[in-house]
Design a protein around this motif. Structure first.
Motif, PDB file in Angstrom:
ATOM      1  N   LEU A 111       0.830  -1.208   0.000  1.00 15.12           N
ATOM      2  CA  LEU A 111       0.000   0.000   0.000  1.00 15.12           C
ATOM      3  C   LEU A 111       0.864   1.257   0.000  1.00 15.12           C
ATOM      4  CD1 LEU A 111      -2.765   1.348   0.135  1.00 15.12           C
ATOM      5  CD2 LEU A 111      -2.667   1.143   2.634  1.00 15.12           C
ATOM      6  N   THR A 112       1.946   1.230   0.784  1.00 12.40           N
ATOM      7  CA  THR A 112       2.858   2.381   0.831  1.00 12.40           C
ATOM      8  C   THR A 112       3.450   2.667  -0.534  1.00 12.40           C
ATOM      9  OG1 THR A 112       3.433   1.927   3.147  1.00 12.40           O
ATOM     10  CG2 THR A 112       4.944   3.318   1.889  1.00 12.40           C
ATOM     11  N   LEU A 113       3.906   1.614  -1.215  1.00 14.33           N
ATOM     12  CA  LEU A 113       4.471   1.778  -2.557  1.00 14.33           C
ATOM     13  C   LEU A 113       3.406   2.230  -3.550  1.00 14.33           C
ATOM     14  CD1 LEU A 113       6.810  -1.335  -2.709  1.00 14.33           C
ATOM     15  CD2 LEU A 113       7.509   1.056  -2.618  1.00 14.33           C
ATOM     16  N   ASP A 114       2.195   1.698  -3.412  1.00 14.17           N
ATOM     17  CA  ASP A 114       1.105   2.096  -4.306  1.00 14.17           C
ATOM     18  C   ASP A 114       0.801   3.584  -4.183  1.00 14.17           C
ATOM     19  OD1 ASP A 114       0.893  -0.476  -5.191  1.00 14.17           O
ATOM     20  OD2 ASP A 114      -0.917  -0.965  -4.048  1.00 14.17           O
ATOM     21  N   VAL A 115       0.803   4.082  -2.937  1.00 12.53           N
ATOM     22  CA  VAL A 115       0.443   5.485  -2.700  1.00 12.53           C
ATOM     23  C   VAL A 115       1.597   6.427  -3.050  1.00 12.53           C
ATOM     24  CG1 VAL A 115      -0.194   7.181  -0.933  1.00 12.53           C
ATOM     25  CG2 VAL A 115      -1.270   4.914  -0.940  1.00 12.53           C
ATOM     26  N   LEU A 116       2.824   6.084  -2.614  1.00  2.00           N
ATOM     27  CA  LEU A 116       3.956   6.983  -2.812  1.00  2.00           C
ATOM     28  C   LEU A 116       4.582   6.867  -4.204  1.00  2.00           C
ATOM     29  CD1 LEU A 116       5.744   6.845   0.660  1.00  2.00           C
ATOM     30  CD2 LEU A 116       4.070   8.485  -0.194  1.00  2.00           C
TER      31      LEU A 116
END
Length: 319
Positions: A111-116
């Motif tokens: 999720l972190t990679l998807d958002v950032l």
């Protein structure tokens, strides 16, 4: 909850980290060019100059009170590397989990990679995919750079009482977060697709890139030790006075430590090859280091009347 999901979905449509570096690249290129090369012919707002310049180069004419209140101590540079050390360590742990333990990437990391970055972070057909060896080697060298810079900030560098604008402070933190995110975002297992994560052989280009990084490590460490020695006597700080640096690569350039920073990122780029995100990161680093080095070089020439004419700002015999 529905509103939050809508916001997250909207953010995922943009590669925020890449967009951030593009914005940084444009701002530093335009602002640095205005201050370094245009200011002699076109007057610039004092508040703008004050916000951009820092440390020994800090703008002192008609100081803007509001900008002055948005400044923090220059020695807070070490906070960049404390924060970056945590971020890169987490990334290394996740890479170890994926490539050695063969466990899937946790949901929070995805999720972190998807958002950032973006869920659509596969390289285009014009770029080469990053393999396991490439990603692991690139991240390891970036980690080595961060850990080494933290050590140098804590135990080698001698900071003056100078100050930096809060924007510089924010950029320093977001740079390392964005660099780590972009480096791993296209790596196998991190890119949102199921694929083989077996380790491949090391190529000659990766060896060359690693050597370039180590060359940069050595130059930067030596240069920072020479700078620190100017303010130390028997290992203890005795002055904050600025003294003309000599020895090592300082004999040919004013800012060898900034040249070394460029070498490290270029070395990692050689390893990652046509990694879409890292190209943007490297362009930003090159632009930033050049503009700051030119400002330093001009300052040295103004302060020290006997400053060697043969010295260039950052690249020997060129600039």
């Amino acid at each position: 909850m529905e509103v939050l999901n809508s916001i997250i979905y909207l953010l995922m449509e943009w590669n925020l980290s890449m967009l951030m570096f593009i914005v940084y690249f444009v701002i530093i290129s335009v602002s640095g060019t205005l201050i370094n090369f245009v200011r002699n012919w076109v007057p610039l707002p004092h508040a703008f100059i004050q916000a951009f310049k820092f440390g020994k180069m800090a703008h002192t004419a008609q100081v803007n009170a509001l900008v002055a209140h948005l400044e923090v101590p220059k020695r807070w540079f070490m906070h960049f590397y404390i924060f970056a050390s945590v971020i890169v360590t987490v990334a290394i742990m996740q890479m170890w989990t994926l490539y050695v333990m063969r466990s899937p990437l946790p949901a929070w990391a995805s999720l972190t990679l998807d958002v950032l970055s973006t869920p659509h972070r596969k390289p285009t057909v014009y770029f080469l995919a990053v393999n396991v060896t490439t990603a692991a080697l690139g991240l390891s060298l970036l980690a080595a750079q961060i850990y080494r810079r933290l050590y140098e900030n804590l135990f080698i560098s001698v900071f003056s009482s100078g100050r930096i604008n809060i924007l510089h402070y924010i950029v320093g933190h977001t740079h390392y977060l964005g660099a780590v995110i972009l480096l791993v975002s296209e790596a196998p297992g991190f890119d949102g697709e199921e694929q083989d994560v077996s380790i491949s052989g090391v190529t000659y280009l990766q060896i060359v890139g690693t050597l370039v990084c180590f060359f940069g490590f050595a130059i930067q460490n030596k240069s920072l030790r020479l700078l620190a020695a100017l303010r130390k006597h028997h290992g203890k700080k005795v002055t904050e006075k600025h003294i003309m640096p000599q020895g090592g690569m300082f004999e040919v350039v004013s800012c060898p430590h900034m040249m070394a920073e460029v070498l490290v990122y270029l070395g990692i780029l050689l390893i990652l090859q046509r990694h879409t995100g890292w190209i943007i990161v490297t362009l930003w680093v090159i632009s930033n280091q050049i503009q700051v080095a030119v400002m330093n070089h001009k300052w040295y020439q103004e302060i020290f009347k006997d400053y060697p004419r043969k010295r260039r700002a950052i690249f020997p015999f060129l600039l």
